[in-house]
Design an enzyme around this catalytic site. Sequence first.
Site, mmCIF file in Angstrom:
data_model
loop_
_atom_site.group_PDB
_atom_site.id
_atom_site.type_symbol
_atom_site.label_atom_id
_atom_site.label_comp_id
_atom_site.label_asym_id
_atom_site.label_seq_id
_atom_site.Cartn_x
_atom_site.Cartn_y
_atom_site.Cartn_z
ATOM 1 N N GLU A 1 40.539 38.377 41.433
ATOM 2 C CA GLU A 1 39.475 37.746 40.655
ATOM 3 C C GLU A 1 39.964 36.447 40.004
ATOM 4 O OE1 GLU A 1 37.651 40.273 37.647
ATOM 5 O OE2 GLU A 1 35.679 39.938 38.494
ATOM 6 N N HIS B 1 52.836 55.026 57.961
ATOM 7 C CA HIS B 1 52.288 55.702 59.145
ATOM 8 C C HIS B 1 50.883 55.203 59.467
ATOM 9 C CE1 HIS B 1 55.633 58.627 59.258
ATOM 10 N NE2 HIS B 1 55.714 58.224 58.000
ATOM 11 N N LYS C 1 25.115 39.961 42.059
ATOM 12 C CA LYS C 1 24.260 40.442 40.955
ATOM 13 C C LYS C 1 22.857 39.870 41.081
ATOM 14 C CE LYS C 1 27.933 40.897 37.518
ATOM 15 N NZ LYS C 1 28.498 40.368 36.295
HETATM 16 O O1 PA5 Z 1 37.843 40.578 34.703
HETATM 17 C C1 PA5 Z 1 36.635 40.493 34.448
HETATM 18 O O2 PA5 Z 1 36.200 39.681 33.633
HETATM 19 C C2 PA5 Z 1 35.643 41.420 35.100
HETATM 20 O O3 PA5 Z 1 36.248 42.222 36.049
HETATM 21 C C3 PA5 Z 1 34.971 42.294 34.053
HETATM 22 O O4 PA5 Z 1 35.957 43.047 33.401
HETATM 23 C C4 PA5 Z 1 33.939 43.225 34.659
HETATM 24 O O5 PA5 Z 1 33.000 42.470 35.379
HETATM 25 C C5 PA5 Z 1 33.227 44.027 33.588
HETATM 26 O O6 PA5 Z 1 32.638 43.177 32.657
HETATM 27 P P1 PA5 Z 1 32.141 43.697 31.257
HETATM 28 O O7 PA5 Z 1 33.311 44.189 30.485
HETATM 29 O O8 PA5 Z 1 31.485 42.508 30.638
HETATM 30 O O9 PA5 Z 1 31.165 44.813 31.521
#
Ligand code: PA5
Length: 448
Positions: free
Chosen positions: A290, A311, A425
């Site tokens: 990410e 394996h 989303k």
């Molecule tokens: O690293 C990030 O920002 C994302 O992976 C969020 O943690 C994830 O989308 C969850 O978001 P939130 O804590 O706002 O529900």
Amino acid sequence: MTTTLKIDISKVFDYVPERLVFSRRDEAIKALKALYDKTGKGNDFLGWVHLPSSITDNHLSELKKTAHMLQNEAEILVVTGIGGSYLGTRAVDEALSHSFQPWLKKNDFPRLLYAGQNISEDYMAELLEILEDKSYAIAVISKSGTTTEPALAFRILREHLEKKVGKDAAAHRIVAITDAHRGALKQLADSQGYKTFVIPDDVGGRYSVLTPVGLLPLAVAGHDIDALVNGARAMEMATSPETAFENNPSALYAATRNTLYRNGKNIEILASFHHKLVWFAEWWKQLYGESEGKDNTGIFPASVNYTTDLHSMGQYVQEGMRSIFESVITVENPAKTLRIPHDEVNLDELNYISNKRIDEVNKMAELGTLLAHVDGGVPNIRISIPALTESSVGELIYFFEIACGISGYLQGINPFDQPGVEAYKKNMFALLGKPGFEELSRKLRNRL
Ligand code: PA5
């Protein structure tokens, strides 16, 4: 405070010469300084950089107090969150827990179960089946307070818990971890009188495991959060810009993987020979995937668990496309001792290793694999910790976090945003008929 984590990059030098890695020294230290001075991209999300050293004893006591209250109320804590609001907790809990926790005769602390990390109807229905005759509490975790997956799961869990124990008792067993002021979860928590903990504004989800996001559930599950934070503190000191590049494990790791990337290795596989680190690798993949997958660039983070995956994926790693490098987390000492018995008959021909510890076999598998993969054109970075303890895991967490920040800057992207996750989303909302998405809904439906 000294660190115990060690890094060995010598097994990349067949592929990229040492001088090339070390030529990135200034660039890496400059990137690290930019994180400290807040002069780089995404500089409003750097609260995690000094998080370990700024956590106060009072804050830890407050977390432990709430954890203690939940331990008295419940045998299960349902951690409800996704992405960075989920993976850190699971990574640490799995790394530090008994491999067969669910089958232990007696659990001293509540067990962690997870919700809101997927939208599977079967998963949710089956979780409710388990919760039906158990006492449970909920930690609902969302920084934005509006993420669909945990919001949906929490709506179902809240209704279930309220029906089971009554509205007041349920409110007592729910803790919300969210933004200080904004978001639907904050409003809900205030209106229902839930205990709340704050996720600091300047700490993004995937860098938040050392905030209440991870620390509260981990304390509930009986893990020593003081030791976890102390490990991270030691690593914070060991990786500061004042540390020389060659002694700074995170700068070395970042520079090495970036040099490999610039020279054609665009897949990094995080490997370990310890099944307890499977979820740690999931956390690492989220952190790096990410953070770095931007502008059509970035190393693709993958993971394997050896020897199991020798394996299966082992064949690809040895002989597939040569675009891979491996980073191996090695754990020097197991917590338990088990020796291989001698067998007079020896039909399985294993007497040559009788009386050795299982871990010795594992270690030889690890070293043999390392050399085979290096010979096969897969450079190797080795990261070792002495044991799976809170302190070592705390070191590992901060080591990877600060290295990710440095790496992102070396790559030239903002490692602290995630604009790409919005695309699915929008489509999901449109397809579900959310008000305001009518036009997109029509366009998408025409394509299906
Ligand atoms: O690293 C990030 O920002 C994302 O992976 C969020 O943690 C994830 O989308 C969850 O978001 P939130 O804590 O706002 O529900």
